[in-house]
Design an enzyme around this catalytic site. Structure first.
Site, PDB file in Angstrom:
ATOM      1  N   LYS A 110       0.843  -1.193   0.000  1.00  0.00           N
ATOM      2  CA  LYS A 110       0.000   0.000   0.000  1.00  0.00           C
ATOM      3  C   LYS A 110       0.880   1.245   0.000  1.00  0.00           C
ATOM      4  O   LYS A 110       1.978   1.246   0.575  1.00  0.00           O
ATOM      5  CB  LYS A 110      -0.894  -0.045   1.250  1.00  0.00           C
ATOM      6  CG  LYS A 110      -1.922   1.066   1.377  1.00  0.00           C
ATOM      7  CD  LYS A 110      -2.758   0.811   2.630  1.00  0.00           C
ATOM      8  CE  LYS A 110      -3.807   1.882   2.868  1.00  0.00           C
ATOM      9  NZ  LYS A 110      -4.633   1.575   4.062  1.00  0.00           N
ATOM     10  N   SER A 122      -9.412   1.756   3.482  1.00  0.00           N
ATOM     11  CA  SER A 122      -8.588   2.521   2.570  1.00  0.00           C
ATOM     12  C   SER A 122      -7.639   1.676   1.730  1.00  0.00           C
ATOM     13  O   SER A 122      -6.993   2.183   0.815  1.00  0.00           O
ATOM     14  CB  SER A 122      -7.759   3.535   3.386  1.00  0.00           C
ATOM     15  OG  SER A 122      -6.924   2.850   4.308  1.00  0.00           O
ATOM     16  N   SER A 137      -9.600  -0.962   7.574  1.00  0.00           N
ATOM     17  CA  SER A 137      -9.145  -0.634   6.220  1.00  0.00           C
ATOM     18  C   SER A 137      -8.545  -1.788   5.451  1.00  0.00           C
ATOM     19  O   SER A 137      -8.252  -1.654   4.264  1.00  0.00           O
ATOM     20  CB  SER A 137      -8.135   0.522   6.265  1.00  0.00           C
ATOM     21  OG  SER A 137      -8.787   1.725   6.598  1.00  0.00           O
TER      22      SER A 137
END
Length: 477
Positions: A76, A151, A175
C-alpha cells in the site's frame, strides 16, 4: 498460466519445473497491464521485480532460497521502500522518496518475496471506498462502477484480480477487512503491536496496524509469521515470542462463539448480508459449535468514539506536512505563515482536511475534556466489555460490513453514510484485538459478502486456525 491462489501451489510448480520465478513475475505484469483500468497500482516495479525473480530462481536452484520464494507481493502507498516514491495517495507528498524500508516490507524481502508494485489507497488511509486518492478511485474487479472499499482498496483489488499473490495493507478501523469483504478475499488485522509499524506512515498511532490481504489462510499465516516480532525501531511492538502460525493451522474441537443480535437488526444492514451471516451461524451450530446470541450495548458508540480519537491523532500526526522539509510546497505563499496555509490547503484533499479540522477541534481548549477525554473513557469501556465476552467465548463473529460494495460516488454527499460502512470493524480496532474478514458468498448481483471473526488478545494463532476451518467447512462458496 493458471491463476495461483496459494504460495504452496506456486512453489510446487516451481519445484516441478512447470514455471520459474521470471515467468511468474511476467504473468503478474501481464495481469497488471490487463487490469490497468481498475487503477489498483500507482507504481509498477517491472524491471526490479524481474531482476529479483532471476536472483530468487538462482537461489531456488541452489537450494538457498528463503521461505517466501515465489511470493509476489505489493505494498500500500503508505509504506516506506528505500529509493522509491512514497505519496500516501496525497499531493502533499508529491516527489518524496523514502530514505529507508519499512520493517515489515524488509522482512518479506529478506525471505525472497518479490515486490512488484505500490497500491493506490485513500489519502493517508482515510476513507472507506478508495475514492479519496490524488491518483483517482480504484474500481472493484467484481462489478462495474463499484468501489473496492477502503482505505486498502488498491491492495484488495491487486489480490482479487491476480496482480499479485499477497498485498500488505494497513488497518486503522477496518481498512484491510472491509475492502477484503467487498472484493471476496481474506483480510487480516493482527493484534495491535504484533507487527512493527516502523516505516508505516502514521494516521492514528494507537490504532494503526500492518494488515495482510491474501487468497488463503495459509499464506496469511506465513506472511504474519515472518513480519511479526520485536523491532528496535518501534517501541510499541510486542517483544513476546512469535508463534509458528504456519505450522499450527489446523482447528480441533468445538468453539464457543458470541454473536451480536443488534448487528443483524441494525438499520443499515443489507438483507443478503444478514441472511449469509445467519446461515453461517446455523451451519456452525449444526456442526456442534456453541452460538450465543448476545447484545453489545456499545454498538452505537463505537463509531463516534473511533472518529473522535482517530481524527485527534491524525491532526497531530499530519502536522509534520507543512511544505518546509519535504513534499509539496505552494508557490502562492508570500511569507512563512501563508506558505504553511497554502501548502496544506492545496496539498491535502477534502477528506483529510475534514478530519484534521475535526481532530483539532476535539483537542482544543474547552473541548478536550468534553470530547477527547470522554472518548478515551468510552474506548476503555468498549475494550473491557469486549474482553469480558472472551471470558466465556473463543470468538466473536459478525458481518464485516453492513452492505456489499456500493457504487462509486454514491456515498459522497453524506459522510455519515460512508462512515457507517465501518460500524462492524471498529470494535476490534478500539480494543486492539486481532480480527479477520473471510469471503462468505455473494449477493444477487454477484458482489462478495464478508464475515468477520474477532479473537482475544494476541490469539492470532487460534484465530487463523479457526478461520481456515470456517473457510473449509462452513462458509458459502
Amino acid at each position: 498460466m493458471n491463476t495461483y491462489d496459494s504460495l504452496s501451489r506456486i512453489q510446487s510448480d516451481i519445484d516441478s519445473g512447470k514455471i520459474d520465478c521470471v515467468g511468474l513475475v511476467n504473468h503478474y505484469l501481464s495481469n497488471i497491464k490487463t487490469y490497468e483500468h481498475l487503477n489498483a497500482l500507482t507504481a509498477v516495479y517491472a524491471d526490479e521485480a524481474l531482476a529479483a525473480a532471476k536472483k530468487v530462481q538462482q537461489k531456488i536452484n541452489g537450494g538457498t532460497a528463503g521461505r517466501l520464494a515465489g511470493m509476489v507481493f505489493t505494498i500500500k502507498d503508505v509504506y516506506c521502500h528505500e529509493g522509491h516514491e512514497l505519496q500516501c495517495g496525497s499531493k502533499i507528498l508529491e516527489g518524496f522518496e523514502s530514505q529507508f524500508t519499512a520493517t515489515c516490507v524488509q522482512r518479506l524481502l529478506d525471505e525472497d518475496a518479490i515486490l512488484i508494485g505500490r497500491n493506490n489507497c485513500d489519502e493517508f488511509a482515510m476513507g472507506s471506498s478508495n475514492e479519496n486518492s490524488v491518483f483517482g478511485p480504484t474500481i472493484n474487479a467484481a462489478g462495474e462502477n463499484k468501489v473496492p472499499g477502503g482505505s486498502s482498496g488498491g491492495s484488495a483489488v491487486a489480490v482479487q484480480a491476480d496482480m499479485c499473490l499477497v498485498s500488505i495493507g494497513s488497518d486503522t478501523g477496518g481498512s484491510v477487512r472491509q475492502p477484503a469483504a467487498y472484493c471476496g478475499i481474506v483480510g487480516f488485522k493482527p493484534n495491535y503491536g504484533r507487527i512493527s509499524r516502523h516505516g508505516l506512515s502514521a494516521y492514528a498511532s494507537s490504532f494503526d496496524c500492518v494488515g495482510i490481504l491474501a487468497h488463503c489462510i495459509d499464506d496469511t499465516a506465513l506472511t504474519l509469521e515472518i513480519m511479526a516480532g520485536a523491532d528496535e525501531y518501534d517501541t510499541t511492538v510486542s517483544h513476546s515470542d512469535v508463534p509458528t502460525y504456519s505450522k499450527n493451522i489446523d482447528w480441533n474441537g468445538n468453539a464457543k462463539v458470541a454473536c451480536f443480535d443488534n448487528t443483524l437488526s441494525h438499520e443499515g444492514i443489507d438483507d443478503e448480508v444478514k441472511f449469509a451471516t445467519s446461515e453461517a451461524y446455523d451451519k456452525l451450530q449444526s456442526l456442534g459449535h456453541s452460538i450465543d446470541h448476545l447484545g453489545f450495548d456499545y454498538l452505537d458508540h463505537v463509531l463516534p468514539t473511533y472518529y473522535i480519537l482517530t481524527t485527534a491523532e491524525a491532526s497531530t500526526n499530519l502536522s509534520r506536512y507543512d511544505g518546509v522539509r519535504y513534499g509539496y510546497r505552494s508557490e502562492n505563499g508570500h511569507d512563512l505563515e501563508s506558505m504553511y496555509k497554502k501548502s496544506r490547503s492545496e496539498g491535502f484533499g477534502d477528506e483529510v482536511k475534514k478530519r484534521i479540522l475535526l481532530g483539532t477541534y476535539v483537542l482544543s481548549e474547552g473541548f478536550y475534556d468534553a470530547y477527547f477525554t470522554k472518548a478515551q473513557k468510552v474506548r476503555r469501556l468498549i475494550r473491557d466489555e469486549t474482553k469480558k465476552i472472551f471470558e466465556n467465548h473463543d470468538f466473536i463473529i459478525l458481518p464485516t460490513a453492513p452492505t456489499t460494495a456500493f457504487e462509486l460516488n454514491s456515498h459522497n454527499r453524506d459522510p455519515l453514510e460512508m462512515y457507517l460502512e465501518d460500524i462492524f470493524t471498529v470494535q476490534a480496532s478500539l480494543a486492539g484485538l486481532p480480527a479477520i474478514s473471510l469471503p462468505n458468498g455473494k449477493d444477487k448481483n454477484g458482489m462478495p459478502i464478508g464475515i468477520q471473526v474477532i479473537a482475544n488478545t494476541f490469539e492470532e494463532e487460534k484465530l487463523l486456525s479457526f478461520s481456515k476451518y470456517l473457510v473449509d467447512h462452513v462458509l458459502a462458496k
